[in-house]
Design an enzyme around this catalytic site. Structure first.
Site, short mmCIF file in Angstrom:
data_model
loop_
_atom_site.label_atom_id
_atom_site.label_comp_id
_atom_site.label_asym_id
_atom_site.label_seq_id
_atom_site.Cartn_x
_atom_site.Cartn_y
_atom_site.Cartn_z
N ASP A 163 52.70 30.00 -17.31
CA ASP A 163 52.45 30.90 -18.45
C ASP A 163 53.66 30.85 -19.39
O ASP A 163 54.66 30.21 -19.09
CB ASP A 163 52.17 32.33 -17.96
CG ASP A 163 53.36 32.96 -17.25
OD1 ASP A 163 54.09 32.23 -16.57
OD2 ASP A 163 53.57 34.19 -17.37
N HIS A 474 48.74 24.33 -12.35
CA HIS A 474 48.41 25.44 -13.26
C HIS A 474 49.60 25.64 -14.19
O HIS A 474 50.48 26.48 -13.96
CB HIS A 474 48.10 26.72 -12.47
CG HIS A 474 47.57 27.83 -13.34
ND1 HIS A 474 46.25 27.91 -13.71
CD2 HIS A 474 48.20 28.85 -13.96
CE1 HIS A 474 46.08 28.96 -14.50
NE2 HIS A 474 47.26 29.55 -14.68
N ASP A 516 44.60 21.16 -5.48
CA ASP A 516 45.17 20.52 -6.67
C ASP A 516 44.19 20.63 -7.82
O ASP A 516 43.53 19.67 -8.19
CB ASP A 516 45.53 19.06 -6.37
CG ASP A 516 46.17 18.38 -7.59
OD1 ASP A 516 46.64 19.11 -8.49
OD2 ASP A 516 46.16 17.14 -7.64
N GLU A 525 50.31 26.69 -9.20
CA GLU A 525 51.14 26.94 -10.38
C GLU A 525 52.54 26.40 -10.08
O GLU A 525 52.82 25.93 -8.96
CB GLU A 525 51.19 28.44 -10.72
CG GLU A 525 51.78 28.70 -12.10
CD GLU A 525 51.51 30.10 -12.67
OE1 GLU A 525 50.80 30.90 -12.06
OE2 GLU A 525 52.05 30.37 -13.76
#
Ligand code: G3I
Ligand code: 9MR
Length: 547
Positions: A163, A474, A516, A525
């Site tokens: 993020d 991620h 994955d 992530e």
């Protein structure tokens, strides 16, 4: 190549250094006959493994195959009973330094507020994202001098993970670990460069990279009272877009005790490290020192302000209501910086037990430094040393119980389990430095082998490093950039039976709860705090060559 009776072979995909032990794992139900041949086809070793043992964490049986006798660099073929094709086993000078550089370079790839150039980032070049020069005070952080809506500048820093937000607590353990890598392996870092914009200036790359985040972190303190905002964030997680396309408004959210203490600890440590670079960075070490003390005083006056996620915010919480370890860590870092015995008394009074470092408990990092400190007497250090080595002993015992010969138990398989493995390995390696006992070093190496492929999933968990590596982490830039390969050098979170992302896992076994797939933020992530202990370990092993 595979038949029902052909065992899967799990091994470190980086290859083995000639002088190191070489343990492979075969997943089989009964003992396996094997032969190892050199590239001319000459038979060098043959034998039969022990009877495979069951590992409950994987729901599989496995046996170790020890090829340590292969001590000359070269390519070897491993022939296994029941298998048609041979397995390649590579013995060559250990590629720790190259792996280290990839893991270190990952931080550059996650820099906020700057463009990544083609020269330095190759196919992962991208436009600048998040200038963060107009960040607003969130209602939860409003104060008299900075009412809600006040606009401030808080640029630079690394994106936390997949993020695009920046969190003080998680920056704490990350920076402390990286700065400790500098302290412990300065000789290695003085010579080492990995092509970042600052490479070639008068500072080592590791310090230039950490300064990118330190400069941001410094802006997270309110100069009016010394308090520190918990995070700089969007209200919600972004969609899957590149940084330059992620334009939601950014906020400084709630001052917390955990943020102030992490900040104090990092600034104290950074001040100590940067003292010797005062010519290049005039006044910076002094500024960090006074700012650390200011944050400490805020925390003492506000000792129990736990993060409460505001109702309009849904990004990462890094919530932690157990603050004694953060108090102890900050007190110890201030003691190490200033030598003021009052801080030592504070550290001692919190009486925090030794535990592997994590974002919610960094205390191991100061145990280690206190053990190395010349200010303390041997008798002051003794209880710390006992606690430290007791953890290492426990890990040796755990390793003995695991047929994969890795010190991992059920409770280690949490969100970010690979960083638990790396953190345990750091503690083991430091125990080796402390005691000279080679079995601790070997146990650390076993965990590195695990991360680079000697595990039931068959993955080397670092993007771009190994022969079977995560392709779909991620990580928003990796998913959105149109480049097939993910951004390299990132350690995936790893197996996590919590499976909080509810993706389509193929197993519920703890050590196999890994997917994955971009969907899987709970196992795939990446994060700045997960790379940090791996960076430390790779520096440790690479530095052995330089010493
Ligand atoms: O500590 C307990 C353990 O005692 C218990 O046995 C186990 C059982 O599930 O849970 C453990 O707690 C877990 C904790 O991580 C361990 O650190 C929680 O269940 C789990 O939900 C929690 O996950 C955290 C996750 O955010 C969700 O809040 C991760 O630690 C943390 O690394 C992760 O961090 C995120 C940021 O919020 C946002 N940015 C990305 C980053 C990485 O995914
Ligand atoms: O993408 C988010 C990831 O970076 C976080 O670590 C994770 C845990 O808080 O949350 C992810 O966002 C998910 C959200 O929590 C739930 N809806 C799906 C989002 C992923 O696309």
């Amino acid at each position: 190549t595979t038949s029902p009776s052909c065992p899967a072979v799990r091994m470190n995909q980086l290859g083995f250094a000639p002088e190191q032990p070489k343990l492979l794992v075969l997943e089989a139900s009964s003992a396996v006959r094997y032969q190892a041949l050199d590239s001319q086809g000459k038979l060098l070793l043959s034998g039969r493994t022990a009877t495979p043992e069951f590992w409950a964490e994987a729901g599989r049986k496995a046996a170790v195959l020890d090829l340590s006798a292969l001590q000359t660099a070269g390519d070897y073929s491993l022939l296994l009973e029941g298998c048609q094709a041979a397995q390649l086993v590579q013995v060559r000078p250990a590629p720790w330094a190259a792996a280290h550089d990839a893991v270190a370079k990952a931080y550059y790839f996650n820099r906020a507020s700057t463009a990544l150039t083609a020269e330095l980032a190759g196919p992962w070049a991208r436009a600048a994202g998040h200038p963060d020069d107009q960040v607003r005070i969130h209602a939860s952080a409003a104060s008299a001098s900075r009412p809600a809506g006040t606009v401030l500048s808080s640029p630079q820093g690394w994106y936390d993970a997949g993020d695009y937000n920046k969190y003080v607590v998680n920056s704490g353990v990350t920076l402390l670990t990286m700065l400790q890598a500098w302290t412990d392996f300065a000789g290695f870092y003085q010579q080492r460069r990995w092509a970042i914009p600052e490479s070639g200036n008068t500072l080592p790359d590791l310090l230039d990279e950490t300064l990118w985040n330190l400069r941001w972190l410094r802006t997270m303190q309110d100069p009016a009272d010394g308090g520190v905002y918990h995070k700089l964030t969007n209200l919600k997680f972004d969609g899957t877009v590149m940084p330059a396309q992620a334009n939601s408004p950014r906020y400084l959210v709630q001052k917390t005790t955990a943020a102030a203490l992490n900040y104090a600890a990092v600034m104290a440590k950074a001040s100590q490290v940067l003292q010797q670079f005062d010519r290049q960075l005039p006044g910076l070490a002094a500024d960090y020192a006074q700012s650390a003390v200011q944050a400490w005083h805020w925390a003492k006056a506000n000792p129990a302000v736990v993060y409460q996620q505001p109702s309009d915010v849904s990004t990462g919480a890094y919530g932690d209501d157990k603050l004694t370890d953060e108090f102890a860590t900050a007190a110890a870092q201030l003691f190490l910086l200033t030598g003021d015995p009052a801080y030592w008394l504070e550290f001692s009074a919190f009486n925090v037990p030794m535990q592997v470092a994590s974002w919610n408990n960094p205390v191991a990092l100061v145990y280690w430094q206190l053990l190395r400190s010349e200010t303390l007497t041997e008798s002051q250090k003794q209880p710390l040393k006992t606690a430290f080595l007791a953890e290492a002993e426990l890990f040796l015992h755990q390793q003995q119980q695991s047929p994969y010969r890795v010190a991992l138990i059920k409770s280690d398989f949490i969100w970010g389990s690979n960083s638990v493995a790396a953190g345990k390995a750091v503690l083991l390696y430091q125990s080796y430095l402390l005691s000279g006992q080679a079995q601790y070093r070997q146990a650390a190496l076993n965990l590195l082998d695990y991360l680079f492929g000697r595990n039931p999933t068959g993955y080397s968990f670092v993007t771009g490093v190994g022969s079977q590596t995560p392709q779909h982490i991620h990580h928003r830039p990796s998913e959105a950039d149109g480049v097939k390969a993910p951004v390299p050098g990132w350690l995936a979170g790893g197996p996590n039976p919590g499976q909080q992302d509810k993706c389509n896992y193929t197993s519920r076994q703890p050590a196999l709860s890994y997917l994955d797939d971009y969907c899987s933020y709970a196992s795939n992530e990446i994060a700045i705090n997960w790379n940090a202990p791996l960076l430390y370990l790779l520096a440790a092993f690479a530095a052995e060559k330089h010493s």
